[in-house]
Write a protein that holds these residues in place. Structure first.
Motif, PDB file in Angstrom:
ATOM      1  N   PRO A 110     -14.339  94.166 -45.476  1.00 22.98           N
ATOM      2  CA  PRO A 110     -12.980  94.632 -45.232  1.00 22.98           C
ATOM      3  C   PRO A 110     -11.980  93.988 -46.184  1.00 22.98           C
ATOM      4  CG  PRO A 110     -14.023  93.987 -43.183  1.00 22.98           C
ATOM      5  CD  PRO A 110     -14.937  93.566 -44.278  1.00 22.98           C
ATOM      6  N   THR A 111     -10.949  94.754 -46.550  1.00 22.32           N
ATOM      7  CA  THR A 111     -10.018  94.245 -47.552  1.00 22.32           C
ATOM      8  C   THR A 111      -9.248  93.036 -47.044  1.00 22.32           C
ATOM      9  OG1 THR A 111      -8.436  95.861 -46.791  1.00 22.32           O
ATOM     10  CG2 THR A 111      -9.722  96.427 -48.721  1.00 22.32           C
ATOM     11  N   VAL A 112      -9.077  92.937 -45.713  1.00 22.06           N
ATOM     12  CA  VAL A 112      -8.330  91.800 -45.189  1.00 22.06           C
ATOM     13  C   VAL A 112      -9.085  90.500 -45.468  1.00 22.06           C
ATOM     14  CG1 VAL A 112      -9.267  91.921 -42.853  1.00 22.06           C
ATOM     15  CG2 VAL A 112      -6.993  91.032 -43.196  1.00 22.06           C
ATOM     16  N   VAL A 113     -10.413  90.597 -45.535  1.00 20.89           N
ATOM     17  CA  VAL A 113     -11.225  89.414 -45.842  1.00 20.89           C
ATOM     18  C   VAL A 113     -10.993  88.986 -47.298  1.00 20.89           C
ATOM     19  CG1 VAL A 113     -13.569  88.515 -45.960  1.00 20.89           C
ATOM     20  CG2 VAL A 113     -12.939  90.091 -44.142  1.00 20.89           C
ATOM     21  N   VAL A 130      -6.772  78.186 -39.952  1.00 17.03           N
ATOM     22  CA  VAL A 130      -7.647  78.584 -41.060  1.00 17.03           C
ATOM     23  C   VAL A 130      -9.072  78.762 -40.545  1.00 17.03           C
ATOM     24  CG1 VAL A 130      -8.635  77.866 -43.240  1.00 17.03           C
ATOM     25  CG2 VAL A 130      -6.218  77.509 -42.809  1.00 17.03           C
ATOM     26  N   THR A 135      -9.182  81.828 -38.339  1.00 15.70           N
ATOM     27  CA  THR A 135      -9.193  83.058 -39.135  1.00 15.70           C
ATOM     28  C   THR A 135     -10.584  83.324 -39.663  1.00 15.70           C
ATOM     29  OG1 THR A 135      -7.019  82.332 -39.841  1.00 15.70           O
ATOM     30  CG2 THR A 135      -7.911  84.246 -40.932  1.00 15.70           C
ATOM     31  N   SER A 136     -11.195  82.268 -40.233  1.00 19.97           N
ATOM     32  CA  SER A 136     -12.535  82.455 -40.781  1.00 19.97           C
ATOM     33  C   SER A 136     -13.513  82.857 -39.688  1.00 19.97           C
ATOM     34  CB  SER A 136     -13.015  81.179 -41.453  1.00 19.97           C
ATOM     35  OG  SER A 136     -12.040  80.711 -42.335  1.00 19.97           O
ATOM     36  N   THR A 139       7.488  96.599 -41.424  1.00 20.54           N
ATOM     37  CA  THR A 139       7.067  95.746 -40.320  1.00 20.54           C
ATOM     38  C   THR A 139       8.180  94.824 -39.855  1.00 20.54           C
ATOM     39  OG1 THR A 139       6.088  94.288 -41.942  1.00 20.54           O
ATOM     40  CG2 THR A 139       4.586  95.725 -40.758  1.00 20.54           C
ATOM     41  N   GLY A 169     -12.867  98.009 -40.129  1.00 24.22           N
ATOM     42  CA  GLY A 169     -12.355  96.990 -41.055  1.00 24.22           C
ATOM     43  C   GLY A 169     -10.985  97.318 -41.615  1.00 24.22           C
ATOM     44  N   ILE A 201     -13.126  86.365 -38.945  1.00 18.70           N
ATOM     45  CA  ILE A 201     -13.770  87.155 -40.003  1.00 18.70           C
ATOM     46  C   ILE A 201     -15.264  87.232 -39.753  1.00 18.70           C
ATOM     47  CG2 ILE A 201     -14.365  87.156 -42.457  1.00 18.70           C
ATOM     48  CD1 ILE A 201     -11.595  86.104 -43.048  1.00 18.70           C
ATOM     49  N   LEU A 258      -0.943  98.446 -39.567  1.00 15.87           N
ATOM     50  CA  LEU A 258       0.291  97.661 -39.698  1.00 15.87           C
ATOM     51  C   LEU A 258       1.503  98.575 -39.538  1.00 15.87           C
ATOM     52  CD1 LEU A 258      -0.332  95.443 -42.861  1.00 15.87           C
ATOM     53  CD2 LEU A 258      -0.363  94.725 -40.500  1.00 15.87           C
ATOM     54  N   MET A 270      -4.081  95.356 -48.493  1.00 17.40           N
ATOM     55  CA  MET A 270      -4.160  94.057 -47.824  1.00 17.40           C
ATOM     56  C   MET A 270      -4.268  92.890 -48.797  1.00 17.40           C
ATOM     57  SD  MET A 270      -3.434  94.852 -45.005  1.00 17.40           S
ATOM     58  CE  MET A 270      -3.319  93.191 -44.373  1.00 17.40           C
ATOM     59  N   THR A 298      -7.025  97.814 -42.060  1.00 17.16           N
ATOM     60  CA  THR A 298      -5.856  97.081 -41.581  1.00 17.16           C
ATOM     61  C   THR A 298      -4.553  97.800 -41.859  1.00 17.16           C
ATOM     62  OG1 THR A 298      -7.057  95.219 -42.492  1.00 17.16           O
ATOM     63  CG2 THR A 298      -4.965  94.742 -41.473  1.00 17.16           C
ATOM     64  N   LEU A 329     -15.885  89.745 -37.130  1.00 17.42           N
ATOM     65  CA  LEU A 329     -15.729  91.096 -37.688  1.00 17.42           C
ATOM     66  C   LEU A 329     -16.931  91.475 -38.547  1.00 17.42           C
ATOM     67  CD1 LEU A 329     -13.920  93.580 -38.224  1.00 17.42           C
ATOM     68  CD2 LEU A 329     -12.872  92.312 -40.071  1.00 17.42           C
ATOM     69  N   LEU A 330     -17.351  90.529 -39.407  1.00 20.31           N
ATOM     70  CA  LEU A 330     -18.500  90.815 -40.274  1.00 20.31           C
ATOM     71  C   LEU A 330     -19.757  91.034 -39.439  1.00 20.31           C
ATOM     72  CD1 LEU A 330     -17.998  88.355 -43.276  1.00 20.31           C
ATOM     73  CD2 LEU A 330     -17.575  90.800 -43.202  1.00 20.31           C
ATOM     74  N   ILE A 354      -6.834  88.779 -37.929  1.00 20.30           N
ATOM     75  CA  ILE A 354      -7.140  87.947 -39.099  1.00 20.30           C
ATOM     76  C   ILE A 354      -5.900  87.800 -39.977  1.00 20.30           C
ATOM     77  CG2 ILE A 354      -8.476  87.908 -41.251  1.00 20.30           C
ATOM     78  CD1 ILE A 354     -10.700  89.347 -39.600  1.00 20.30           C
ATOM     79  N   TYR A 355      -5.231  88.935 -40.198  1.00 18.78           N
ATOM     80  CA  TYR A 355      -4.027  88.921 -41.035  1.00 18.78           C
ATOM     81  C   TYR A 355      -2.951  88.030 -40.420  1.00 18.78           C
ATOM     82  CZ  TYR A 355       0.405  90.776 -42.789  1.00 18.78           C
ATOM     83  OH  TYR A 355       1.663  90.911 -43.287  1.00 18.78           O
ATOM     84  N   VAL A 390       0.928  95.095 -35.209  1.00 16.56           N
ATOM     85  CA  VAL A 390       1.007  93.707 -35.656  1.00 16.56           C
ATOM     86  C   VAL A 390       1.676  92.807 -34.635  1.00 16.56           C
ATOM     87  CG1 VAL A 390       0.914  93.779 -38.131  1.00 16.56           C
ATOM     88  CG2 VAL A 390       3.003  94.418 -36.993  1.00 16.56           C
ATOM     89  N   PRO A 435      -9.069  93.050 -37.613  1.00 18.25           N
ATOM     90  CA  PRO A 435      -8.534  92.788 -38.964  1.00 18.25           C
ATOM     91  C   PRO A 435      -7.081  92.327 -38.929  1.00 18.25           C
ATOM     92  CG  PRO A 435      -9.659  94.886 -38.912  1.00 18.25           C
ATOM     93  CD  PRO A 435      -9.579  94.419 -37.510  1.00 18.25           C
ATOM     94  N   PHE A 454      -7.625  87.291 -47.464  1.00 21.51           N
ATOM     95  CA  PHE A 454      -7.702  85.905 -46.988  1.00 21.51           C
ATOM     96  C   PHE A 454      -8.305  85.010 -48.057  1.00 21.51           C
ATOM     97  CE2 PHE A 454     -10.386  82.739 -44.759  1.00 21.51           C
ATOM     98  CZ  PHE A 454      -9.395  82.022 -44.143  1.00 21.51           C
ATOM     99  N   ALA A 473      -3.994  84.364 -40.625  1.00 24.73           N
ATOM    100  CA  ALA A 473      -3.972  83.863 -42.001  1.00 24.73           C
ATOM    101  C   ALA A 473      -2.556  83.476 -42.410  1.00 24.73           C
ATOM    102  CB  ALA A 473      -4.520  84.925 -42.955  1.00 24.73           C
ATOM    103  N   VAL A 489       4.836  97.735 -46.726  1.00 23.57           N
ATOM    104  CA  VAL A 489       4.502  96.956 -45.529  1.00 23.57           C
ATOM    105  C   VAL A 489       5.678  96.092 -45.102  1.00 23.57           C
ATOM    106  CG1 VAL A 489       3.034  95.133 -44.625  1.00 23.57           C
ATOM    107  CG2 VAL A 489       2.029  96.981 -45.930  1.00 23.57           C
ATOM    108  N   LEU A 496      -6.171  82.041 -49.763  1.00 25.11           N
ATOM    109  CA  LEU A 496      -6.465  80.667 -49.373  1.00 25.11           C
ATOM    110  C   LEU A 496      -7.450  79.949 -50.280  1.00 25.11           C
ATOM    111  CD1 LEU A 496      -5.335  81.812 -46.512  1.00 25.11           C
ATOM    112  CD2 LEU A 496      -6.146  79.564 -45.824  1.00 25.11           C
ATOM    113  N   MET A 548      -1.392  89.923 -48.768  1.00 25.06           N
ATOM    114  CA  MET A 548      -1.681  88.538 -48.420  1.00 25.06           C
ATOM    115  C   MET A 548      -1.596  87.602 -49.623  1.00 25.06           C
ATOM    116  SD  MET A 548      -4.725  89.347 -45.777  1.00 25.06           S
ATOM    117  CE  MET A 548      -4.929  87.751 -44.996  1.00 25.06           C
TER     118      MET A 548
END
Lengths: 416, 461
Positions: free
Chosen positions: B281-284, A384, A387-388, B418, A340, A391, A346, B386, A342, A394-395, A372-373, A351, A369, B287, A376, B414, B291, B390
């Motif tokens: 995960p932190t990316v979740v 959208v 991305t979900s 990047t 999980g 996720i 990066l 993350m 990220t 991943l979950l 997803i980034y 990326v 991850p 998001f 997003a 970051v 959003l 985001m």
């Protein structure tokens, strides 16, 4: 008034305070729950449309004339599949004649459509010369209109009317979205998938496991069983505790400065990502392995030593096998953490926009991850849902890994 | 032959070494002839031979891989024309990259014929180097093999040898943690010193203007980047403070409820549920914050007539707070259950209600541990990346208004690293200076927290 009376008078107030305090506690626990539920519901409802996709049936004429080929041709490399696809689309709406309207019409279909038309013929060359119906993808805007009924600014009224016509003619079908699970990233939302990122994740976590597991377990064995009481060992223990709390992004800086700039390893490669994540998960594995080894009762060691085993034989033939379920549980949790993660990736250039599905440990790759980034951040609305859905994938992996850890603990845990 | 195949070759040789060592020890032993008995079991003679065969060869391969690129680059630089040799290291590394590309892919380089010649030279060097490496490694492996076999005698204490070698291996594995810390400190420090060579530390630590856009050409407008990091520190602290305002009350109260009031069944259900929040995960979270939460807060703010930035500190801080809840609650839970029963029972026996006991006896006793846990949580909030990347902003605003967009240290690391820029610009070096700050601050917080927790534990043990 006696003291007893005073206490009795205040009692009602104190009990009330007691009840209020309990309610604060309940409220706190339920706030945590509520957030978890809202988070999951939000992700799953947003992800749901991405698991389905709409196909439309075209009657494609695989004739020499439509494909700009000679009669009886056997090579289709130079065939004009784009033209044939366009013709099939225009044939559905004979009343559309103006150039601009035709362009609007063609925009309803995915740019992938002509490749689907092409693949159909390449897989079955005997179709040449005949007219066959081919199911092709719709554009992502049309797809999301059909999913949710919400009109986007990119579709005008005529286009919506065309979609309605196609639907009435029974040419549109909703299917499970297999494209999403079988392609890499793409600029076109309708053909963007998670397979590339998933493979990248698998490669990265494999490297991480191969590096972190042996080193972590051996380090734990040393610290728990062999380490003398001296300054060096103290230093190592302090270091492990501190590493466990270092922000993950700092490991990314380490990876960038050491692995990429100093050793000249390739950017964006799963092998570098795996190494960085291995250093990051090492403390988790060491700490959980140590507690698993510590839980093996001394009587086991004494029995082995008593029948003449050396210290090393005792540890590797008795203690470590008995501690293995605990060690594996800790390792799986560490790997879930790595999967999980990220931020450090990066830093080492994972990326990049990568369409190809990585085939090995040194290919350019991205991981779930980061996918997803990246999605997003995309402006397209359909991303959208993508991305979900990513996720959710991943979950799902994380749930499987944690379930495995729980299973191992339940099945092999011993109460000595 | 690349290093992968070489490792396989070494492994095969080591396996052969194991087998021959084993058979030879059995053959040499006097068990049948009535001579000297083997000191160790035959397998240990096999292991000893395998170690002699594999270990020196692997070490050699490792050292060669580490130092080969450095040496080759040095030799290539000496071949370059004089004007290229006098260039800065940054420019030189760019030229070297071009040459390397030329050597691997062929074709004519942009630098003309000179570079082509050097590329050919580099190619030759690489080829020779890999030949020498392969030959050396195989020779060392075979020599180790022969030496290992020659040492096999019934009196050779193979088990002792193998076990002490294993012990060194174990020590080396646990030393990896120290090497990692050293690597972090050195890499971050080294680049930071270069950064502070260009930007004075006082400007960095005390400046209030952060706009790291250094120009590509020197005549561009606004070419001098400003590297005053105060807005980043303030932004980081603002978001962390919001996060702690959520995480500490909720985490602490749920820990108290679960450890003091809840039934066993509810506790065994609720604890893992809350811990799921830590496993997401932190990316979740990022998001979700960007959003869902941010537009929601913006909408509410507009309803109240407030002007809320779409990347407000509040949204990022709120979600980060939720992420930290399980962290605070599990540490507080540990600390609260470590308070001895006698204290609780004493208070209850004096007629205090349960809530009075908790508030006036248990919590004060547990306070140092809870403070330590909160410090750990703060260090986690500061280092979290993350969610803020985001959901928080990019522009450095010096403000403590939670409705405005602020940026944080991690966000800037970051964004600085990047983008597309050469590695040696002040921009990328600034990221390492920020990383150094991050490392130092979290390290201090952790040391303080561990110290407090340890001191507290000693009180009751």
């Amino acid at each position: 008034m006696t003291n007893t009376d005073r206490i009795k008078q205040s009692l009602a107030k104190r009990y009330k305070r007691e009840r209020r305090f309990q309610w604060y506690g309940r409220a706190a626990v339920f706030a945590g729950f509520a957030f978890l539920v809202v988070l999951m519901l939000d992700i799953f409802t947003k992800a749901y449309p991405a698991f389905f996709i709409h196909y439309v049936k075209l009657d494609v004429a695989y004739t020499a004339e439509a494909l700009d080929l000679e009669e009886g041709a056997t090579e289709f490399d130079n065939a004009n599949f784009r033209g044939a696809t366009r013709d099939a689309i225009y044939a559905l709406f004979p009343e559309v004649s103006k150039r601009k309207d035709k362009r609007d019409l063609a925009k309803l279909f995915s740019s992938e459509a002509e490749f689907q038309v092409r693949n159909r013929l390449l897989n079955n060359p005997s179709l040449f010369g005949s007219t066959t119906s081919v199911w092709v993808l719709l554009d992502d805007d049309v797809d999301s209109y059909l999913q949710s009924g919400s009109k986007t600014a990119r579709l005008n009224e005529t286009q919506l009317a065309h979609v309605q016509t196609l639907q009435d003619a029974g040419r549109i079908e909703r299917r499970f979205n297999t494209v999403f699970f079988s392609t890499g990233d793409s600029r076109e939302p309708e053909i963007a998938g998670v397979l590339g990122a998933t493979m990248g994740s698998i490669f990265t976590v494999t490297v991480c496991l191969l590096v972190a597991f042996p080193i972590g377990v051996l380090a734990a064995v040393y610290l728990e069983e062999f380490a003398p009481q001296n300054r060096w060992v103290d230093l190592i223990e302090i270091n492990i505790n501190n590493l466990a709390a270092v922000p993950s992004i700092v490991f990314g800086l380490l990876g960038l400065a050491v692995f990429i700039n100093f050793f000249g390893m390739p950017r964006s490669a799963p092998v570098v990502g795996g190494l960085v994540l291995a250093l990051m998960t090492l403390p988790t594995i060491i700490i959980s392995s140590r507690s698993a080894i510590k839980a093996v009762p001394p009587s086991i060691r004494e029995a082995a030593l008593g029948v003449g085993a050396s210290k090393m034989q005792t540890v590797f033939q008795h203690v470590v096998p008995l501690a293995m379920p605990g060690i594996l549980t800790g390792t799986i949790i560490g790997m879930a953490q790595a999967l999980g993660e990220t931020a450090p990736l990066l830093m080492i250039g994972m990326v990049a926009f990568i369409v190809d599905i990585p085939q090995g440990f040194t290919d350019s790759a991205t991981v779930l991850p980061i996918q997803i980034y990246l999605w997003a951040d995309s402006p397209e609305r359909t991303f959208v849902a993508k991305t979900s859905a990513a996720i959710v994938v991943l979950l799902a992996f994380l749930v499987c890994m944690n379930a495995l850890a729980v299973f191992l603990r339940k099945k092999f845990e011993k109460n000595w | 032959m690349n290093s992968g195949t070489l490792i396989v070759v070494i492994a095969v040789l080591a396996v052969i070494g194991y087998l021959t060592g084993r058979f030879r020890s059995v053959a040499l032993s006097g068990n049948k002839t009535g001579g000297q008995v083997l000191h160790s079991r035959p397998a240990y003679y096999g292991y000893a031979t395998a170690i002699w065969c594999g270990l020196p060869a692997l070490l050699l391969l490792f050292l060669w891989t580490v130092f080969e690129p450095v040496l080759i680059s040095g030799m290539v630089v000496r071949q370059l024309p004089a004007e290229m040799q006098s260039m800065s290291t940054g420019e030189q590394s760019l030229v070297l990259n071009d040459i390397r590309l030329l050597a691997t892919q062929g074709g004519v380089g942009p630098g003309g014929t000179d570079m082509g010649d050097v590329a050919v030279y580099l190619q030759e060097l690489q080829r020779t180097s890999s030949w020498i490496r392969n030959a050396l490694v195989v020779v060392v492996a075979l020599a180790g093999f022969a030496w290992g076999l020659s040492r096999i005698r019934p009196a050779f204490r193979a088990r002792i040898f193998v076990e002490s070698a294993t012990k060194w291996l174990l020590f080396a594995c646990s030393a990896v943690a120290v090497v990692t810390t050293l690597g972090i400190v050195l890499s971050v420090l080294f680049e930071s010193i270069r950064f502070f060579g260009e930007v004075p530390p006082a400007d960095f630590l005390l400046g209030t203007n952060w706009s790291p856009q250094t120009a590509i050409r020197s005549d561009q407008v606004g070419s001098s980047g400003a590297f005053g990091a105060i807005p980043l520190f303030v932004g980081t602290m603002l978001i962390s403070a919001i996060a702690m305002l959520i995480a500490v009350p909720v985490g602490l109260m749920s820990a108290i409820y679960l450890s003091e009031y809840a039934s066993k069944g509810f506790r065994s259900f609720a604890k893992p549920m809350l811990e799921i929040l830590a496993g997401v995960p932190t990316v979740v979270y990022g998001f979700f914050a960007a959003l869902t939460v941010a537009p929601l807060i913006r909408g509410w703010g507009q309803g109240l007539g407030l002007d809320v930035a779409s990347e407000s500190a509040l949204a990022a801080g709120l979600v980060m707070g939720v992420m930290i809840i399980p962290f605070v609650s599990s540490i507080s839970d540990d600390v609260i259950s470590a308070v001895p029963r006698a204290l609780r029972e004493g208070a209850l026996g004096m007629g205090a209600t349960k809530n009075e006991t908790i508030r006036q006896v248990v919590l004060p006793a547990a306070l140092p541990g809870i403070v330590g846990g909160i410090l750990l949580a703060v260090s986690r909030a500061i280092g979290e990346t993350m969610i803020v990347v985001m959901a928080a902003g990019l522009a450095a605003n010096l403000t403590i208004n939670p409705l405005e967009a602020v940026t944080t240290v991690t966000v800037q690391i970051v964004t600085l690293l990047t983008g597309d820029q050469e590695f040696d610009s002040a921009k990328t070096l600034a990221a390492f200076a920020l990383g150094l700050m991050l490392f130092v601050v979290t390290l201090l917080l952790n040391i303080a927290a561990l110290h407090i927790v340890r001191k507290y534990r000693e009180q009751y043990d």
